[in-house]
Design a protein around this motif. Structure first.
Motif, mmCIF file in Angstrom:
data_model
loop_
_atom_site.group_PDB
_atom_site.id
_atom_site.type_symbol
_atom_site.label_atom_id
_atom_site.label_comp_id
_atom_site.label_asym_id
_atom_site.label_seq_id
_atom_site.Cartn_x
_atom_site.Cartn_y
_atom_site.Cartn_z
ATOM 1 N N ASP A 1 0.256 -1.688 -0.180
ATOM 2 C CA ASP A 1 -0.144 0.087 -0.039
ATOM 3 C C ASP A 1 1.030 1.015 -0.488
ATOM 4 O OD1 ASP A 1 -2.230 -1.342 0.346
ATOM 5 O OD2 ASP A 1 -2.427 -1.348 2.207
ATOM 6 N N ILE A 2 2.015 1.313 0.661
ATOM 7 C CA ILE A 2 2.783 2.397 0.725
ATOM 8 C C ILE A 2 3.508 2.429 -0.696
ATOM 9 C CG2 ILE A 2 4.793 3.625 2.195
ATOM 10 C CD1 ILE A 2 3.984 1.790 4.585
ATOM 11 N N ILE A 3 4.082 1.464 -1.366
ATOM 12 C CA ILE A 3 4.387 1.974 -2.431
ATOM 13 C C ILE A 3 3.853 2.086 -3.677
ATOM 14 C CG2 ILE A 3 5.863 -0.516 -4.354
ATOM 15 C CD1 ILE A 3 7.397 0.174 -2.092
ATOM 16 N N GLU A 4 2.144 1.324 -3.392
ATOM 17 C CA GLU A 4 1.707 2.356 -4.053
ATOM 18 C C GLU A 4 1.192 3.468 -4.405
ATOM 19 O OE1 GLU A 4 0.081 1.290 -7.111
ATOM 20 O OE2 GLU A 4 -1.448 2.311 -6.729
ATOM 21 N N GLY A 5 0.883 4.175 -2.782
ATOM 22 C CA GLY A 5 1.329 5.399 -2.026
ATOM 23 C C GLY A 5 2.073 6.139 -3.270
ATOM 24 N N LEU A 6 3.322 5.851 -3.127
ATOM 25 C CA LEU A 6 4.014 6.720 -3.291
ATOM 26 C C LEU A 6 4.933 6.602 -4.900
ATOM 27 C CD1 LEU A 6 7.515 7.532 -2.684
ATOM 28 C CD2 LEU A 6 8.142 5.416 -3.147
ATOM 29 N N ARG A 7 4.289 5.110 -5.417
ATOM 30 C CA ARG A 7 3.786 5.800 -7.694
ATOM 31 C C ARG A 7 2.989 6.266 -7.700
ATOM 32 N NH1 ARG A 7 3.939 -0.711 -8.404
ATOM 33 N NH2 ARG A 7 5.746 -1.182 -8.130
ATOM 34 N N LYS A 8 2.017 7.179 -6.655
ATOM 35 C CA LYS A 8 0.935 7.370 -7.382
ATOM 36 C C LYS A 8 1.444 8.772 -7.079
ATOM 37 C CE LYS A 8 -3.122 5.636 -6.370
ATOM 38 N NZ LYS A 8 -4.344 5.205 -5.528
ATOM 39 N N ILE A 9 1.970 9.152 -6.069
ATOM 40 C CA ILE A 9 2.953 10.618 -5.849
ATOM 41 C C ILE A 9 3.665 10.729 -7.371
ATOM 42 C CG2 ILE A 9 3.805 12.553 -3.895
ATOM 43 C CD1 ILE A 9 1.733 12.288 -3.676
ATOM 44 N N LYS A 10 4.156 10.014 -6.860
ATOM 45 C CA LYS A 10 6.040 9.964 -8.891
ATOM 46 C C LYS A 10 5.106 9.856 -9.320
ATOM 47 C CE LYS A 10 9.441 7.755 -8.094
ATOM 48 N NZ LYS A 10 10.449 8.647 -7.868
ATOM 49 N N SER A 11 3.834 9.685 -9.503
ATOM 50 C CA SER A 11 3.698 9.365 -11.141
ATOM 51 C C SER A 11 3.154 11.214 -11.906
ATOM 52 C CB SER A 11 2.196 8.665 -11.695
ATOM 53 O OG SER A 11 1.662 8.996 -10.652
ATOM 54 N N GLN A 12 2.889 11.947 -10.099
ATOM 55 C CA GLN A 12 2.308 12.811 -10.869
ATOM 56 C C GLN A 12 3.290 14.118 -10.697
ATOM 57 O OE1 GLN A 12 -0.050 13.433 -12.080
ATOM 58 N NE2 GLN A 12 -1.055 12.326 -12.351
ATOM 59 N N ILE A 13 4.406 13.854 -10.049
ATOM 60 C CA ILE A 13 5.995 14.405 -10.018
ATOM 61 C C ILE A 13 7.096 14.415 -10.805
ATOM 62 C CG2 ILE A 13 7.474 14.990 -8.448
ATOM 63 C CD1 ILE A 13 5.708 14.532 -5.838
ATOM 64 N N ASP A 14 7.417 13.422 -11.235
ATOM 65 C CA ASP A 14 8.373 13.256 -11.745
ATOM 66 C C ASP A 14 8.566 11.563 -12.509
ATOM 67 O OD1 ASP A 14 9.834 10.447 -10.728
ATOM 68 O OD2 ASP A 14 9.797 11.327 -9.164
ATOM 69 N N SER A 15 9.350 11.337 -13.922
ATOM 70 C CA SER A 15 9.393 10.453 -14.148
ATOM 71 C C SER A 15 10.380 9.412 -14.374
ATOM 72 C CB SER A 15 9.776 11.353 -15.898
ATOM 73 O OG SER A 15 8.127 11.950 -16.486
ATOM 74 N N GLY A 16 11.617 9.000 -13.542
ATOM 75 C CA GLY A 16 11.908 8.760 -12.724
ATOM 76 C C GLY A 16 13.490 8.360 -13.011
ATOM 77 N N CYS A 17 14.190 7.657 -12.868
ATOM 78 C CA CYS A 17 15.535 7.846 -12.584
ATOM 79 C C CYS A 17 16.161 7.039 -13.945
ATOM 80 C CB CYS A 17 15.748 7.251 -11.851
ATOM 81 S SG CYS A 17 18.406 6.480 -12.164
ATOM 82 N N PRO A 18 17.035 7.799 -14.806
ATOM 83 C CA PRO A 18 17.367 7.471 -16.374
ATOM 84 C C PRO A 18 17.668 6.403 -15.995
ATOM 85 C CG PRO A 18 17.957 9.784 -15.857
ATOM 86 C CD PRO A 18 18.133 9.384 -14.488
ATOM 87 N N LYS A 19 16.783 5.635 -16.985
ATOM 88 C CA LYS A 19 17.624 3.659 -17.534
ATOM 89 C C LYS A 19 18.791 3.196 -17.300
ATOM 90 C CE LYS A 19 13.554 3.196 -21.116
ATOM 91 N NZ LYS A 19 12.697 2.770 -22.533
ATOM 92 N N PHE A 20 19.247 4.212 -18.267
ATOM 93 C CA PHE A 20 20.763 3.686 -18.216
ATOM 94 C C PHE A 20 21.984 3.456 -17.015
ATOM 95 C CE2 PHE A 20 23.202 7.666 -17.706
ATOM 96 C CZ PHE A 20 22.472 8.851 -18.450
ATOM 97 N N ILE A 21 21.212 4.525 -15.738
ATOM 98 C CA ILE A 21 21.514 4.182 -14.793
ATOM 99 C C ILE A 21 20.930 3.140 -14.299
ATOM 100 C CG2 ILE A 21 21.477 5.902 -12.126
ATOM 101 C CD1 ILE A 21 21.678 8.150 -14.233
ATOM 102 N N GLN A 22 20.058 2.886 -14.468
ATOM 103 C CA GLN A 22 19.338 2.020 -13.735
ATOM 104 C C GLN A 22 19.818 0.916 -14.638
ATOM 105 O OE1 GLN A 22 14.828 1.353 -13.529
ATOM 106 N NE2 GLN A 22 14.491 3.569 -14.797
ATOM 107 N N ARG A 23 20.291 0.381 -15.381
ATOM 108 C CA ARG A 23 21.206 -0.586 -15.622
ATOM 109 C C ARG A 23 22.444 -0.977 -15.552
ATOM 110 N NH1 ARG A 23 18.079 -1.401 -21.013
ATOM 111 N NH2 ARG A 23 16.035 -1.253 -19.461
ATOM 112 N N ALA A 24 22.999 0.250 -15.250
ATOM 113 C CA ALA A 24 24.340 0.575 -14.137
ATOM 114 C C ALA A 24 23.878 -0.204 -12.940
ATOM 115 C CB ALA A 24 25.266 1.652 -13.767
ATOM 116 N N VAL A 25 23.023 0.094 -12.080
ATOM 117 C CA VAL A 25 22.820 0.013 -10.636
ATOM 118 C C VAL A 25 22.322 -1.374 -10.689
ATOM 119 C CG1 VAL A 25 21.828 -0.564 -8.924
ATOM 120 C CG2 VAL A 25 22.241 2.125 -10.295
ATOM 121 N N ILE A 26 21.848 -2.181 -12.034
ATOM 122 C CA ILE A 26 21.459 -3.653 -11.784
ATOM 123 C C ILE A 26 23.145 -4.444 -12.172
ATOM 124 C CG2 ILE A 26 20.370 -5.398 -13.256
ATOM 125 C CD1 ILE A 26 18.283 -3.506 -14.592
ATOM 126 N N LYS A 27 23.615 -3.777 -13.263
ATOM 127 C CA LYS A 27 25.289 -4.150 -12.737
ATOM 128 C C LYS A 27 25.897 -4.972 -11.570
ATOM 129 C CE LYS A 27 28.693 -4.777 -16.530
ATOM 130 N NZ LYS A 27 28.642 -6.435 -16.167
#
Ligand code: PLP
Length: 324
Positions: A186-212
């Protein structure tokens, strides 16, 4: 929020590191660094006038960006030396606990460098159950540990709360702004709702570096790429602690974080930590006054181990000329 493969990598990391299973679709979200998660979770869950329990001294965003900017009221939980910088949960007024909606906890701790035994986490979870609030466990120093200490996740005690972590300290990627929140859906869902109206997330290439980076984990032990960095900081910690104690400034050795939290030397206890820090600035040594982390930080200062060994040695020499 976050790419599918990023959330899957976080789920895999929790499995390998903490032996826990989380659903990447419902129980994990990307955040643009832990700081954003700390602030926006409150925005999603706090109403004006609600009480938020915050450690003091503490990371200032709990009381300010999260609580006050949500028109809520921070209740400071003092982190005192005599209590190993653990919040004294038994001392919190019952009426405050009844009104509390969130509690921020952060161990390994900024600014004190303290770590929390599992019994403390269990006690916090019991209070949260009894008084019906959620714990937001801010865990960005989970991998920044020394001397074979392995930091726990609060989700191992109860997966119904939320944990925040990030690549900032773990992979020295502070400027890349990539973090994650895991736990209560529920908290993750609430956070996602807020974020969907504020930002569009961390750049994909950075997410990929973190995955590695995360995929380097094969067990709960830190992989070599992290261990090497930690060893560097551990050497800096040992040099600073020995140096301060040798010049008569008694200071304890922390088992985690890159901070050294210590009371100002006896000779200066009649002045504020701010005035003491100003004296150090005059000799070219910059450290943080404890008051910057809340009123219970008065009388303390925080060193950051983010300088090369030679500069730490030079700083100790200069401090020695001031205090001796
Ligand atoms: C306790 C604590 N939480 C959160 C953060 C934020 O880290 P980031 O936003 O870089 O992930 C910091 C950074 O200093 C911190 O000390």
């Amino acid at each position: 929020m976050g790419e599918d493969d990023f959330r899957e990598a976080i789920a895999r990391w929790y499995k390998v590191r903490f032996n826990m299973d989380f659903d990447p679709n419902e129980e994990i979200s990307n955040v643009i660094g832990g700081k954003e998660g700390v602030a926006n979770i409150a925005r999603a869950f706090i109403n004006p006038g609600d009480i938020v329990l915050c450690p003091n001294p503490g990371y200032p965003v709990y009381e300010n960006g999260a609580t006050k900017l949500s028109d809520a009221k921070p209740y400071s939980m003092p982190l005192l030396k005599e209590n190993n910088f653990l919040a004294d949960l038994d001392s919190i007024d019952r009426e405050i606990l009844k009104k509390a909606k969130l509690m921020y906890l952060n161990y390994p701790n900024n600014p004190t460098g303290a770590i929390a035994p599992k019994e403390f986490l269990k006690k916090a979870v019991d209070y949260a159950d009894d008084y019906n609030f959620y714990i937001i466990y801010d865990n960005p120093y989970s991998e920044f540990t020394f001397d074979d200490y392995i930091a726990p996740s609060i989700l191992q005690i109860d997966p119904n709360h939320v944990e925040i972590n990030s690549a900032s300290k773990m992979f020295n990627m502070t400027g890349f702004r990539c973090g994650w929140t895991v736990g209560n859906k529920d908290i993750i869902e609430g956070l996602r709702k807020i974020k969907s109206q504020i930002d569009s997330g961390c750049p994909k290439f950075i997410q990929r570096a973190v995955i590695k980076g995360l995929n380097e984990y094969k067990s709960e032990k830190k992989p070599e790429i992290i261990e090497r960095t930690i060893k560097t900081y551990q050497r800096c910690r040992d040099i600073l602690i020995k140096g301060l104690n040798d010049i008569g400034w008694t200071t304890d050795k922390p088992q985690a974080t890159f901070y050294i939290w210590t009371q100002i030397p006896k000779k200066y206890r009649d002045i504020s930590c701010m005035d003491f820090v100003k004296k150090l600035i005059e000799i070219g040594v910059v450290i943080t006054p404890g008051i910057g982390f809340g009123q219970y930080g008065e009388g303390f200062v925080r060193f950051a181990l983010t300088q090369p060994e030679e500069r730490i040695l030079e700083a100790i020499e200069r401090i020695s000329t001031l205090i001796n």
